[in-house]
Design an enzyme around this catalytic site. Sequence first.
Site, PDB file in Angstrom:
ATOM      1  N   CYS A   1      13.183  26.540 -47.297  1.00  0.00           N
ATOM      2  CA  CYS A   1      13.285  26.224 -48.724  1.00  0.00           C
ATOM      3  C   CYS A   1      14.730  25.812 -49.012  1.00  0.00           C
ATOM      4  O   CYS A   1      15.596  25.938 -48.144  1.00  0.00           O
ATOM      5  CB  CYS A   1      12.847  27.413 -49.582  1.00  0.00           C
ATOM      6  SG  CYS A   1      14.149  28.641 -49.841  1.00  0.00           S
TER       7      CYS A   1
ATOM      8  N   CYS B   1       9.327  35.660 -45.512  1.00  0.00           N
ATOM      9  CA  CYS B   1      10.207  35.327 -46.635  1.00  0.00           C
ATOM     10  C   CYS B   1       9.397  34.940 -47.864  1.00  0.00           C
ATOM     11  O   CYS B   1       8.607  33.994 -47.828  1.00  0.00           O
ATOM     12  CB  CYS B   1      11.152  34.186 -46.256  1.00  0.00           C
ATOM     13  SG  CYS B   1      12.200  33.750 -47.647  1.00  0.00           S
TER      14      CYS B   1
ATOM     15  N   LYS C   1      30.006  36.512 -50.157  1.00  0.00           N
ATOM     16  CA  LYS C   1      30.079  36.407 -48.689  1.00  0.00           C
ATOM     17  C   LYS C   1      31.478  36.057 -48.208  1.00  0.00           C
ATOM     18  O   LYS C   1      32.126  35.168 -48.777  1.00  0.00           O
ATOM     19  CB  LYS C   1      29.079  35.358 -48.210  1.00  0.00           C
ATOM     20  CG  LYS C   1      27.650  35.748 -48.544  1.00  0.00           C
ATOM     21  CD  LYS C   1      26.654  34.740 -48.065  1.00  0.00           C
ATOM     22  CE  LYS C   1      25.239  35.261 -48.292  1.00  0.00           C
ATOM     23  NZ  LYS C   1      24.234  34.286 -47.843  1.00  0.00           N
TER      24      LYS C   1
ATOM     25  N   LYS D   1      25.343  37.787 -55.098  1.00  0.00           N
ATOM     26  CA  LYS D   1      25.811  38.091 -53.737  1.00  0.00           C
ATOM     27  C   LYS D   1      27.185  37.474 -53.490  1.00  0.00           C
ATOM     28  O   LYS D   1      27.556  36.462 -54.121  1.00  0.00           O
ATOM     29  CB  LYS D   1      24.815  37.560 -52.718  1.00  0.00           C
ATOM     30  CG  LYS D   1      24.572  36.071 -52.833  1.00  0.00           C
ATOM     31  CD  LYS D   1      23.660  35.504 -51.752  1.00  0.00           C
ATOM     32  CE  LYS D   1      22.228  35.923 -51.861  1.00  0.00           C
ATOM     33  NZ  LYS D   1      21.323  35.139 -50.983  1.00  0.00           N
TER      34      LYS D   1
ATOM     35  N   ARG E   1      17.967  45.024 -43.103  1.00  0.00           N
ATOM     36  CA  ARG E   1      19.093  44.257 -42.547  1.00  0.00           C
ATOM     37  C   ARG E   1      20.279  45.189 -42.323  1.00  0.00           C
ATOM     38  O   ARG E   1      20.605  46.001 -43.198  1.00  0.00           O
ATOM     39  CB  ARG E   1      19.473  43.165 -43.564  1.00  0.00           C
ATOM     40  CG  ARG E   1      20.441  42.150 -43.041  1.00  0.00           C
ATOM     41  CD  ARG E   1      20.809  41.163 -44.142  1.00  0.00           C
ATOM     42  NE  ARG E   1      19.774  40.180 -44.408  1.00  0.00           N
ATOM     43  CZ  ARG E   1      19.769  39.387 -45.488  1.00  0.00           C
ATOM     44  NH1 ARG E   1      20.722  39.480 -46.395  1.00  0.00           N
ATOM     45  NH2 ARG E   1      18.803  38.496 -45.661  1.00  0.00           N
TER      46      ARG E   1
ATOM     47  N   ARG F   1      28.614  41.084 -48.801  1.00  0.00           N
ATOM     48  CA  ARG F   1      27.634  41.218 -47.706  1.00  0.00           C
ATOM     49  C   ARG F   1      28.343  41.380 -46.359  1.00  0.00           C
ATOM     50  O   ARG F   1      29.574  41.422 -46.293  1.00  0.00           O
ATOM     51  CB  ARG F   1      26.763  39.958 -47.671  1.00  0.00           C
ATOM     52  CG  ARG F   1      26.020  39.661 -48.978  1.00  0.00           C
ATOM     53  CD  ARG F   1      24.870  40.608 -49.165  1.00  0.00           C
ATOM     54  NE  ARG F   1      24.013  40.220 -50.276  1.00  0.00           N
ATOM     55  CZ  ARG F   1      22.940  39.443 -50.171  1.00  0.00           C
ATOM     56  NH1 ARG F   1      22.624  38.903 -49.013  1.00  0.00           N
ATOM     57  NH2 ARG F   1      22.194  39.188 -51.222  1.00  0.00           N
TER      58      ARG F   1
END
Length: 570
Positions: free
Chosen positions: A478, A439, A214, A212, A79, A148
Amino acid sequence: MPGMFTDMSEPSAMERIKAASRRLRGTLAESLADPLTGGLREPDAQLLKFHGSYQQDDRDLREERRRQKLEPAHAFMIRTRTPGGVVTPAQWLHLDAIATTYAERGLRITTRQAFQLHGVIKRHLKTTLQSINRALIDTVAACGDVNRNVTVAANPWLSSAHATVYAQAAALSEHLLPRSRAYYEIWLDEVRVAGSGEEDEPLYGAAYLPRKFKIGFAIPPLNDVDVLAQDLGFIAILENGRLVGYNLTLGGGMGTTAGDPSTYPRLAEVVGFVAPEQVTAAAVAVITTQRDLGDRSDRKQARLKYTIDRLGMERMRREIEQRAGFVLKPARPYAFEHRGDRFGWTEGEDGRGHLTLRLVAGRIEDRAGSPLLSGLREIAHIHQGEFRLTPNQNLVIANVAASERSRMDALVARCGLDGFRHAGPLQLNALACVALPTCGLAMAEAERYLPALLEKIQTLLHRHGLGSQPVDLRISGCPNGCSRPYLSEIALIGRAPGRYNLMLGGDHLGQRLNSLYGENLSENEILDALDPLLARYARNREPAERLGDYLTRTGIVKSLPRVRAEVTSG
Ligand code: SRM
Ligand code: SF4
């Protein structure tokens, strides 16, 4: 050292891996060199995320390989870190060549304005990362427990303040990078110097963040970044077209864990106003507060949204103000009017054109009758402006001179990228996460199922005379919610192969969460559930009333508290 374990509970295994990693190095170099396996040692697979890559395996092949007693078909997803999703034509061509040489399924635009490449085998991982860096794009901190890719309103046509906001977001992204040289040593062969492995990480500390993190910058009236889904959001406040500052939002997040009622999607709250020159200090204050007070024992409780709900927003605000060294001013008025992309040509104040193209689920590859990858290659060869990835997984060919427009239109038509001219609003605005086959967390299809699903829902809409009615639909494989489904009017959340939770009643501006309407439904059950609802909506809606608003106003789905959503039950 900041960011080391501050509470008394046992740190999670990931905390120990990070702390012992010598600033994200671990034994990654040795793992990569091991010819006996296509995968990495477990701790290294975790550390790899901080370098912008995930170890995955082809889920379509998993069962067969297990039967044959073979190790999983390991491959890596990569990514990019592309704040605001801006790349030059030269960078595009470079990424295209890399994807064609080393990856499978072309290029993929993500919901955070990044590129993903899938299916890179271990033997090619280093070469691929080196090649990406040669294009002056990196993948540092694109994944992992750090800040991120910073998202920014994508459409440059919206206001002349756009460039200012973009520059601020890009600078913030740079400022929040880890200081470790691990990435450069492992992938780019930078020579180790004394102290390598012990770099000072003043922002993150030795164990980085609990989870994480964001950040998104929205420019009203557009909320394409879904700013209320971000841990930290900046809503630009413009006066007479000039940026005067930002409303600060805190505590958004989508992820839930199936069967764990202590996890939930949460809308961010607007907590105050900051001047442009206060943005960095405010972001650092929020991040260090989360670093020091976030949960490091239970990763399911480690996002900022849970820290806020545990400590209370008032305590958070005090911490942030103390660390930033200023008081947050009262938030200013703002209004969002849309969040979908405006397809086709839009014109800037300088007369230059911006052409927004629809890419279903962000996937760019060559298929029979739809040579998207090679078509965009041709466009990149002649394009003089830049490309902008949108947080809706679409693409803007930005900054096109008036004299070039007809040539661009012809190329776009030739490679089948003009689908947006005929598609209805349902087709144009739907989002799907990647899900299967790559994934590792997917419970059901999303990206690969989206086209068929949209056709069926479109047929239903037509049946009720709603064919051209805008309806937002998002599907995730999911409950982690990578397509931000909990903010959609209709959402499908994968629970098992062919089975989804049906969520209804979000608004179309990303300001209201939807709620659970049906659990574990098959496609037929979903269509059967929607059919009578659409019939009632078609008959009884107020003029211009959107589906999500109608379902909520009439109590067909219950209206949820503004901030915290009901849990999708397991
Ligand atoms: Fe995501 C994990 C794909 C945006 C919430 N996400 C993953 C992983 C890496 C699966 C994994 O951990 O093994 C997925 C890789 C799939 C693949 O094969 O490529 C994945 N997430 C994506 C992307 C590519 C979806 C897309 O179709 O575009 C998006 C990449 C964004 C980027 O460029 O950085 C993506 N993920 C999001 C978003 C939307 C956003 O950020 O605006 C969310 C919801 C917002 C949020 O974070 O709360 C999101 N992803 C998650 C979560 C749940 C986090 C949580 O708080 O519980 C996971 C699972 C996890 O972290 O444990 C996850
Ligand atoms: Fe994978 Fe789930 Fe994210 Fe979809 S929502 S990409 S299935 S983690």
